[in-house]
Design an enzyme around this catalytic site. Sequence first.
Site, PDB file in Angstrom:
ATOM      1  N   ASP A 244      38.349  36.753  36.232  1.00 34.07           N
ATOM      2  CA  ASP A 244      37.508  38.041  35.692  1.00 34.07           C
ATOM      3  C   ASP A 244      36.164  38.199  35.930  1.00 34.07           C
ATOM      4  O   ASP A 244      35.474  39.118  36.565  1.00 34.07           O
ATOM      5  CB  ASP A 244      38.079  38.134  34.232  1.00 34.07           C
ATOM      6  CG  ASP A 244      39.314  38.092  33.709  1.00 34.07           C
ATOM      7  OD1 ASP A 244      39.970  39.442  33.907  1.00 34.07           O
ATOM      8  OD2 ASP A 244      39.922  37.341  33.729  1.00 34.07           O
ATOM      9  N   GLU A 245      35.553  37.128  35.537  1.00 34.47           N
ATOM     10  CA  GLU A 245      34.040  36.767  35.888  1.00 34.47           C
ATOM     11  C   GLU A 245      33.586  37.114  37.059  1.00 34.47           C
ATOM     12  O   GLU A 245      32.703  37.830  37.544  1.00 34.47           O
ATOM     13  CB  GLU A 245      33.686  35.518  35.382  1.00 34.47           C
ATOM     14  CG  GLU A 245      32.209  35.020  35.773  1.00 34.47           C
ATOM     15  CD  GLU A 245      31.907  33.679  35.052  1.00 34.47           C
ATOM     16  OE1 GLU A 245      32.597  33.087  34.265  1.00 34.47           O
ATOM     17  OE2 GLU A 245      31.043  33.173  35.587  1.00 34.47           O
ATOM     18  N   ARG A 246      34.541  36.397  38.094  1.00 39.05           N
ATOM     19  CA  ARG A 246      34.043  36.539  39.415  1.00 39.05           C
ATOM     20  C   ARG A 246      33.984  37.923  40.123  1.00 39.05           C
ATOM     21  O   ARG A 246      33.129  38.347  40.822  1.00 39.05           O
ATOM     22  CB  ARG A 246      34.592  35.427  40.182  1.00 39.05           C
ATOM     23  CG  ARG A 246      33.986  34.062  39.952  1.00 39.05           C
ATOM     24  CD  ARG A 246      34.684  32.878  40.757  1.00 39.05           C
ATOM     25  NE  ARG A 246      34.407  31.743  40.104  1.00 39.05           N
ATOM     26  CZ  ARG A 246      34.872  30.491  40.049  1.00 39.05           C
ATOM     27  NH1 ARG A 246      36.080  30.339  40.293  1.00 39.05           N
ATOM     28  NH2 ARG A 246      34.309  29.458  39.385  1.00 39.05           N
TER      29      ARG A 246
END
Length: 385
Positions: A244-246
Amino acid sequence: MEFTEAHEQFRQSVRRLVEEEINPNADAWEEAGIFPAHDLMPKLGAIGALGLEYDPEFGGGGADHSFTYVFAQELGRCDLAAVPMAIAVITSMATPSLARFGSDDLKRTWLEPTLRGELVCSIAVSEPEAGSDVAGIRTRAVRDGDDWVITGRKMWITSGTQSDWLCLLARTDDDSLPGDYHGMSLIVVPTDAPGFSVGRAIKKMGNRASDTAELVFDAVRVPVSNTIGEPGQGFQQQMAQFQDERLVGAYIALAGARRALDRTKEYLREREAFGKPLLAQQYLQYELAELYAEVDVVDGFLQHAADRYAAGHDVSREATVAKLKIGRLVRQVADACVQFHGGMGYAEEMWVARYYRDARLVSIGGGADEVMLRILTLLEGMGKR
Ligand SMILES: Cc1cc2nc3c(=O)[nH]c(=O)nc-3n(C[C@H](O)[C@H](O)[C@H](O)COP(=O)(O)OP(=O)(O)OC[C@H]3O[C@@H](n4cnc5c(N)ncnc54)[C@H](O)[C@@H]3O)c2cc1C
């Protein structure tokens, strides 16, 4: 990705917020080395931006991933990277595991008020001795009755001086040692728990308005029921959370790169040298045109990744490729923007110098370029864990 009137309305509400609540304060917040997260987050909560895809039963918007893409595109219009980063920490780094695996009680107590913007949170994974190598963490939670007793240090924690709670990765199995992938858990840790302290705030080259802290845990006691999902699954949950972060980090950085090229193009249109606007120089036109082309290519890939994410596919490969390519691309874009502004590109009074400093983080935070290459190497059946 299909965009509807609902996307457009949401886009406009985020754009207004960026233009009225964030950009006018960018210089002051950069100067202060911190931004007032507790003032800003309720405004984002009020337009439903903090929990777009989460379950409405726990304060989420129940929207699909295309709204996250639109949100990130608009965050890319911020005049500083620090604030979008801290927002993304809340929406896409510290809460995805809680929303997916947390108990109803944990979600009511921590997720719901966070999505309203009342609580600020951080993701606490990196340590002084373990950043790229997450399996090297040493922070340990030892069970004592119904509590965990947590001891260790975390490093580089975004919003660490002002967060109300942390999504903390710690070793929870007694036989789990640094280097092991098993026996870790994600735990919700309130920052008012006795034994928790901020070791120091770290002065940084860029993203200056984001407070980045080293955190100390000296026998911090939290209930075992604060564990997100099953104890022992923390490493795997964190690896999923990284996707999700990337992806979201890549969406934001891409929008920022396109905006930086647009602003540079406008500057060159106005700035005259050798009897005509600099933009009339074919060399500069070609350089910018090629960078726009690179942005288009990455954008196409990101939209493909976003569609696959929305369809429920595993996008670990796409997130890894996206993180690597956008990290490399924003470095190229930022360098060209500085170069084409000449002396003004080197002056703090223009936006360019900040963009250059901020952009450098994309290749480091959330997994360095080399870590992305390592993951791709493994996915291609080369190398060993
Ligand atoms: C501004 C900022 C905000 C951050 N926010 C957070 C946060 O909120 N929460 C959090 O948990 N962490 C956060 N981080 C930490 C960030 O994720 C780490 O800095 C990053 O993962 C790199 O870890 P490291 O700094 O320990 O570098 P190291 O692990 O020491 O690596 C140093 C360099 O070595 C190279 N390298 C590493 N491994 C390999 C390999 N296998 N092969 C080849 N080369 C390699 C890379 O070039 C890498 O940059 C933040 C960092 C910064 C700078």
